[in-house]
Design an enzyme around this catalytic site. Structure first.
Site, PDB file in Angstrom:
ATOM      1  N   CYS A   2       1.115  -1.160   0.480  1.00  0.00           N
ATOM      2  CA  CYS A   2      -0.211  -0.150   0.101  1.00  0.00           C
ATOM      3  C   CYS A   2       0.757   1.538  -0.306  1.00  0.00           C
ATOM      4  CB  CYS A   2      -0.784  -0.009   1.300  1.00  0.00           C
ATOM      5  SG  CYS A   2      -1.724  -1.579   1.681  1.00  0.00           S
ATOM      6  N   ARG A  29       2.034   1.982  -6.015  1.00  0.00           N
ATOM      7  CA  ARG A  29       2.218   0.903  -4.871  1.00  0.00           C
ATOM      8  C   ARG A  29       0.401   0.366  -4.201  1.00  0.00           C
ATOM      9  NH1 ARG A  29       6.354   1.789  -2.143  1.00  0.00           N
ATOM     10  NH2 ARG A  29       5.916   0.614  -0.280  1.00  0.00           N
ATOM     11  N   TRP A  72      -4.032  -1.662  -1.462  1.00  0.00           N
ATOM     12  CA  TRP A  72      -3.705  -2.460  -1.788  1.00  0.00           C
ATOM     13  C   TRP A  72      -3.984  -4.068  -1.140  1.00  0.00           C
ATOM     14  CZ3 TRP A  72      -3.262  -4.457  -6.906  1.00  0.00           C
ATOM     15  CH2 TRP A  72      -3.017  -5.029  -7.086  1.00  0.00           C
ATOM     16  N   ASN A  98       0.826   0.158   6.144  1.00  0.00           N
ATOM     17  CA  ASN A  98       1.401  -0.445   4.687  1.00  0.00           C
ATOM     18  C   ASN A  98       1.814  -1.631   5.488  1.00  0.00           C
ATOM     19  OD1 ASN A  98       2.245  -1.733   2.570  1.00  0.00           O
ATOM     20  ND2 ASN A  98       4.242  -0.216   2.137  1.00  0.00           N
ATOM     21  N   GLY A  99       1.448  -2.796   5.548  1.00  0.00           N
ATOM     22  CA  GLY A  99       2.072  -4.243   5.700  1.00  0.00           C
ATOM     23  C   GLY A  99       0.636  -5.045   6.444  1.00  0.00           C
ATOM     24  N   GLU A 481      10.071 -19.588 -19.243  1.00  0.00           N
ATOM     25  CA  GLU A 481       9.806 -17.711 -18.983  1.00  0.00           C
ATOM     26  C   GLU A 481      11.082 -17.122 -19.356  1.00  0.00           C
ATOM     27  OE1 GLU A 481       7.528 -16.194 -17.679  1.00  0.00           O
ATOM     28  OE2 GLU A 481       9.304 -14.741 -15.816  1.00  0.00           O
ATOM     29  N   LYS A 485      10.703 -14.113 -21.265  1.00  0.00           N
ATOM     30  CA  LYS A 485      10.541 -12.860 -21.476  1.00  0.00           C
ATOM     31  C   LYS A 485      11.602 -12.135 -22.051  1.00  0.00           C
ATOM     32  CE  LYS A 485       8.856 -12.105 -19.047  1.00  0.00           C
ATOM     33  NZ  LYS A 485       7.906 -12.607 -17.794  1.00  0.00           N
ATOM     34  N   GLU A 488       9.321 -10.693 -24.815  1.00  0.00           N
ATOM     35  CA  GLU A 488       7.880 -10.420 -24.753  1.00  0.00           C
ATOM     36  C   GLU A 488       8.993  -8.501 -25.099  1.00  0.00           C
ATOM     37  OE1 GLU A 488       5.080 -11.124 -22.060  1.00  0.00           O
ATOM     38  OE2 GLU A 488       7.142 -11.618 -20.958  1.00  0.00           O
ATOM     39  N   HIS A 504      15.581 -33.825 -30.762  1.00  0.00           N
ATOM     40  CA  HIS A 504      14.563 -33.986 -31.443  1.00  0.00           C
ATOM     41  C   HIS A 504      14.188 -32.741 -32.305  1.00  0.00           C
ATOM     42  CE1 HIS A 504      13.806 -37.730 -28.700  1.00  0.00           C
ATOM     43  NE2 HIS A 504      14.305 -36.998 -28.068  1.00  0.00           N
ATOM     44  N   LYS A 603      -0.608  -5.656 -19.648  1.00  0.00           N
ATOM     45  CA  LYS A 603      -0.482  -6.342 -18.733  1.00  0.00           C
ATOM     46  C   LYS A 603      -1.411  -6.659 -18.380  1.00  0.00           C
ATOM     47  CE  LYS A 603       1.535  -6.369 -15.248  1.00  0.00           C
ATOM     48  NZ  LYS A 603       2.369  -7.507 -14.525  1.00  0.00           N
TER      49      LYS A 603
HETATM   50  C1  G6P Z   1      -0.621 -11.321 -19.820  1.00  0.00           C
HETATM   51  C2  G6P Z   1       0.574 -10.295 -19.135  1.00  0.00           C
HETATM   52  C3  G6P Z   1       1.415 -11.846 -19.290  1.00  0.00           C
HETATM   53  C4  G6P Z   1       0.997 -12.466 -17.939  1.00  0.00           C
HETATM   54  C5  G6P Z   1      -0.552 -13.118 -18.167  1.00  0.00           C
HETATM   55  C6  G6P Z   1      -0.686 -13.987 -17.082  1.00  0.00           C
HETATM   56  O1  G6P Z   1      -0.065 -11.537 -21.103  1.00  0.00           O
HETATM   57  O2  G6P Z   1       1.782  -9.478 -20.253  1.00  0.00           O
HETATM   58  O3  G6P Z   1       2.913 -10.883 -17.564  1.00  0.00           O
HETATM   59  O4  G6P Z   1       2.228 -13.329 -17.332  1.00  0.00           O
HETATM   60  O5  G6P Z   1      -1.458 -11.801 -18.732  1.00  0.00           O
HETATM   61  O6  G6P Z   1      -1.789 -12.791 -16.938  1.00  0.00           O
HETATM   62  P1  G6P Z   1      -2.757 -13.124 -15.245  1.00  0.00           P
HETATM   63  O7  G6P Z   1      -2.861 -11.567 -14.697  1.00  0.00           O
HETATM   64  O8  G6P Z   1      -3.372 -14.141 -15.489  1.00  0.00           O
HETATM   65  O9  G6P Z   1      -1.026 -13.510 -14.144  1.00  0.00           O
END
Ligand code: G6P
Length: 608
Positions: A2, A29, A72, A98-99, A481, A485, A488, A504, A603
Site C-alpha cells: 500500500c 503501490r 492494495w 502498509n503491511g 519463462e 521474457k 516480450e 528431437h 498487462k
Molecule cells: C499477459 C501479461 C503476462 C501475464 C499473462 C497472464 O499476457 O502480459 O505478463 O503472465 O497476461 O496474466 P495474469 O494476470 O492472469 O497472471
C-alpha cells in the site's frame, strides 16, 4: 503493498489537495481504495484510485496536518469500510498502515474482550484500538502509540494521528518503507520519496524497528524499545517520476529488485518451520474438501502458466496428487474430463485474465472445487473461486511479469506443503521445505549482488537474434519463462525447450550464432543437462549456463556462467529465474526498448 503519506505544517495549506496530490504519485503501490484524514476536517474514503476520492472531497477540506493511504488489499475486501485511515472506538486515534499485522487475531480477541468494537475486517484497525487502550493509562499520545506498536508482530509502515494532539504524527517502520521529508516548518512522511519531492528534497529514511515523532519543527527518531537515533538528512537529486520507480529507470527493473520481498511477503506469517507446516488461512474453509480431491488441474496464461508447470512437478513429487496444467484458452474449448473430485486452480497475477476466469467458471459448471492463486485482492477470479491463496506480491506495473512469477512459484510451494502434510509428508520433510522457503529471500538478495556479471553477459550477446533456453524437471518452466521474457522485452526469437527433448528438433538450429541458455542447477537432473550442454558445444553453439555456487566444472563446459545459491530442488526455479529476468532486462535495454510497455502486449488481457 500500500502507499502512505502524511504531513504536518505551520503554514496553512489546503490539506485535501496536499494529501490527494501525495497519493497520486503513489498510485503504483495500490489502487483499490483510498482515504484521507485531518484532525480538523475528519476522514473521507472511496473505493478505487485517488481520482475517485478526489471526486468525493468536500470543498475546503482544511487542516495543518493529515494522513492519507492508497490500499492494495490483503485482509478484507476492497470496500469503503476497509479503506484506511482506520480509527478507534471514539474516532480519536487515526492511522494508515502498509503491511500485515500477523498477530491480529489474538490482539482482536483481547481487545474485543476489553469492550472494543470494530468497524472493518482489517488487521490495521486493531492498532488504533490498541493505542486507545494504552491511552487509558498513558496520556502522552506518542508514548501510547509506541507502546502499541511494540505489541504488534508483522510488517508495517505506519503514520498515526490523535485529534487531541493534531500537529503530531507518529510513524514506524518494520519491513515496509518509510521516508520522512524535512521542509521549513513542516515535515512529511511517505512510503517513498515521490510525493515528498514536490515539497522538499531533504529526507531521512527510517530503518526497521524504528519509530519517529514528527511535528512541524522536529522529527525525533527512536528505536522501538526507546533508545534515541541520530541520523543526518540526505538530499535527493532524482526527479519525481524516477522517485515513483524508487529511483529505477523502469518498473521492470524495480520489480525484479522486489523479487526477494515478493517471495518474503508470500510466505510471511504462513510458515510454521518447527512443525514443517504452512498455515493458509484462505484454504481453511475447503480443508476437508481438499483431502478428498483426486486430481488437480492448474489453469493459467502466459508467465503464470509456467509457474503452474513448476507447480505441477512440486505437487506430484511431494503431495503425490495427479496434476495437469492447462493453458486456460485451451481448457475452455477442449471438453476436459472434470468431476466433483477434481480441483481446478487458477494461477493469475491480475485475477482478471478472461480465459483464466472462464476456465474457472467452466470448472465450476462441471462440479469441480475451484481455487485461485491470485495477486490482486478482490479481483474477479479471487471472488468467483471457492477459496484461494493470495500472493501478496504488491502491484505489478511492468507488462512483463517478474515478481508475480516468483510469488506464484512460492505460493505453489506453500500449497504443495499444505497438501503434502494432509497426505503423509512427514514433519521432517515438511521442515526441510519450510526452512528452504524461509531462506529464499536472502538467497535472491545474493543474486542481486551479481547483477554486474549478468549485465556484462547481456552485453556480450547483444547481437544475437535467436536464443534457445533449455531446462529439465523443475527448470523446464524456467526455460519457458526465460525465453518468454526475452521475446516480450527484446522482440528477438527465443524458444524454451526440455533439455532432453532438444535432440528431437531444436538441435538442428544450433550453430555458432545461436546461443543457448542452459538452466543447470546442481539438482537430481544436473548430469543429464550437463551432457546436453556438451552436445550443443560440439555443434559450436555458445552456452550461457545457470549453475549452483561451487560448481567449478561448468566453467569448462559453458562459455559463460550465471551462478545462483543452493536450495532444495523444488525451489531452484525461484532462484534460477532471477538472473534470467535481469538478463532479459539488460538485453532489452541495449536495444533501447521501453521494457515496461512492450509493443502489442497488455498487462491484463481481459478479452479472448
Ligand atoms: C499477459 C501479461 C503476462 C501475464 C499473462 C497472464 O499476457 O502480459 O505478463 O503472465 O497476461 O496474466 P495474469 O494476470 O492472469 O497472471
Amino acid at each position: 503493498m500500500c502507499g502512505i503519506f502524511g504531513f504536518t505544517t505551520e503554514n496553512a495549506k489546503n490539506a485535501g489537495e496536499v494529501l490527494i496530490d501525495g497519493l497520486s504519485s503513489l498510485e503504483y503501490r495500490g489502487y483499490d481504495s483510498a482515504g484521507i484524514f485531518t484532525p480538523e476536517s475528519g476522514a473521507v474514503k472511496a473505493v478505487g484510485p485517488a481520482s475517485h476520492l478526489k471526486r468525493k472531497m468536500p470543498a475546503g477540506f482544511f487542516g495543518r496536518s493529515g494522513i492519507a493511504h492508497l490500499r492494495w488489499a490483503t485482509h478484507g475486501e476492497p470496500t469503503e469500510e476497509n479503506a484506511h485511515p482506520h480509527t478507534d472506538c471514539e474516532g480519536e486515534v487515526w492511522l494508515v498502515h502498509n503491511g500485515i499485522v500477523e498477530n491480529f487475531k489474538e490482539l482482536k480477541t483481547k481487545l474485543a474482550a476489553a469492550g472494543h468494537t470494530f468497524a472493518s475486517q482489517t488487521d490495521t484497525e486493531i492498532i488504533a484500538h490498541l493505542v486507545e487502550e494504552h491511552l487509558k493509562t498513558e496520556p502522552d499520545f506518542a508514548k501510547a502509540a509506541i507502546a502499541a506498536i511494540n505489541e504488534i508482530r508483522g510488517t508495517y509502515g505506519i503514520a498515526m494521528q490523535y485529534r487531541a494532539d493534531p500537529s503530531k504524527i507518529v510513524v514506524a517502520r518494520m519491513g515496509s518503507p518509510v521516508v520522512i521529508g524535512i521542509g521549513e516548518h513542516e515535515r512529511f512522511v511517505a512510503s517513498d520519496p515521490s510525493p515528498i519531492l514536490r515539497h522538499t528534497r531533504d529526507v531521512v529514511y527510517l530503518e526497521d524497528g524504528e519509530v519517529a515523532i514528527l511535528t512541524p519543527e522536529s522529527h525525533e527518531i527512536y528505536k522501538l524499545h526507546g533508545a534515541p537515533v541520530e541520523r543526518a538528512a540526505e538530499r535527493i537529486e532524482w526527479d519525481a517520476a524516477a522517485a515513483q520507480r524508487g529511483g529505477y529507470e523502469h518498473f521492470m527493473l524495480k520489480e525484479i529488485m522486489e523479487e526477494a520481498d515478493a517471495v518474503r511477503n508470500t510466505s510471511l506469517g504462513r510458515l510454521i518451520e518447527k512443525e514443517g507446516m504452512v498455515k493458509l488461512g484462505g484454504l481453511e474453509s475447503v480443508e476437508e474438501k481438499l483431502k478428498q480431491v483426486k486430481r488437480i488441474i492448474l489453469v493459467a496464461c502466459g508467465t503464470a502458466s509456467y509457474a503452474a508447470l513448476a507447480g505441477e512437478y512440486m505437487i506430484e513429487e511431494h503431495a503425490r496428487i495427479p496434476v495437469e496444467v492447462d493453458i486456460a484458452s485451451e481448457f475452455r474449448y477442449r471438453t476436459p474430463v472434470i468431476n466433483d473430485d477434481t480441483a481446478v486452480v487458477a494461477v493469475s497475477q491480475s485475477g482478471e485474465t478472461l480465459d483464466t476466469l472462464e476456465a474457472i467458471r467452466e470448472g465450476k459448471r462441471r462440479g469441480a472445487l475451484t481455487l485461485g492463486i491470485v495477486n490482486a485482492v478482490g479481483s474477479t477470479i479471487a471472488r468467483e473461486t471457492d477459496a484461494g491463496v493470495y500472493l501478496h506480491a504488491g502491484p505489478e506495473i511492468s507488462v512483463a511479469s517478474t515478481k508475480a512469477y516468483v510469488s506464484q512459484l512460492t505460493a505453489l510451494a506453500l500449497f504443495t506443503l499444505f497438501l503434502g502434510r494432509q497426505r503423509g509428508v512427514s514433519i521432517e520433510e515438511g521442515r526441510v521445505i519450510a526452512e528452504a522457503l524461509k531462506a529464499l529471500p536472502e538467497r535472491i538478495e545474493e543474486i542481486y549482488k551479481r547483477t554486474k556479471d549478468i549485465q556484462r553477459i547481456a552485453k556480450k550477446y547483444a547481437d544475437a537474434r535467436d536464443f534457445l533456453f533449455i531446462g529439465r524437471k523443475y527448470n523446464l518452466a524456467t526455460a519457458f519463462e526465460g525465453a518468454l521474457k526475452l521475446k516480450e522485452t527484446s522482440y528477438v526469437h527465443a524458444e524454451g525447450c526440455g533439455a532432453g527433448e532438444m535432440k528431437h528438433g531444436h538441435l538442428a538450429m544450433i550453430d555458432e550464432h545461436f546461443p543457448t541458455v542452459a538452466i543447470a542447477p546442481s539438482d537430481s537432473v544436473y548430469e543429464k543437462t550437463a551432457s546436453n550442454i556438451q552436445e550443443i558445444r560440439t555443434r559450436k553453439g555458445p552456452v550461457i549456463a545457470i549453475a549452483t555456487d561451487g560448481n567449478e566444472e561448468i566453467k569448462e563446459l559453458a562459455n559463460d556462467v550465471m551462478y545462483i545459491p543452493k536450495t532444495i530442488d523444488m525451489l531452484t526455479p525461484i532462484l534460477a529465474v532471477v538472473p534470467l529476468h535481469l538478463f532479459a532486462y539488460y538485453f532489452a535495454r541495449q536495444k533501447g526498448i521501453n521494457v515496461d510497455r512492450p509493443r502489442n502486449l497488455a498487462k491484463s488481457v481481459t478479452v479472448e
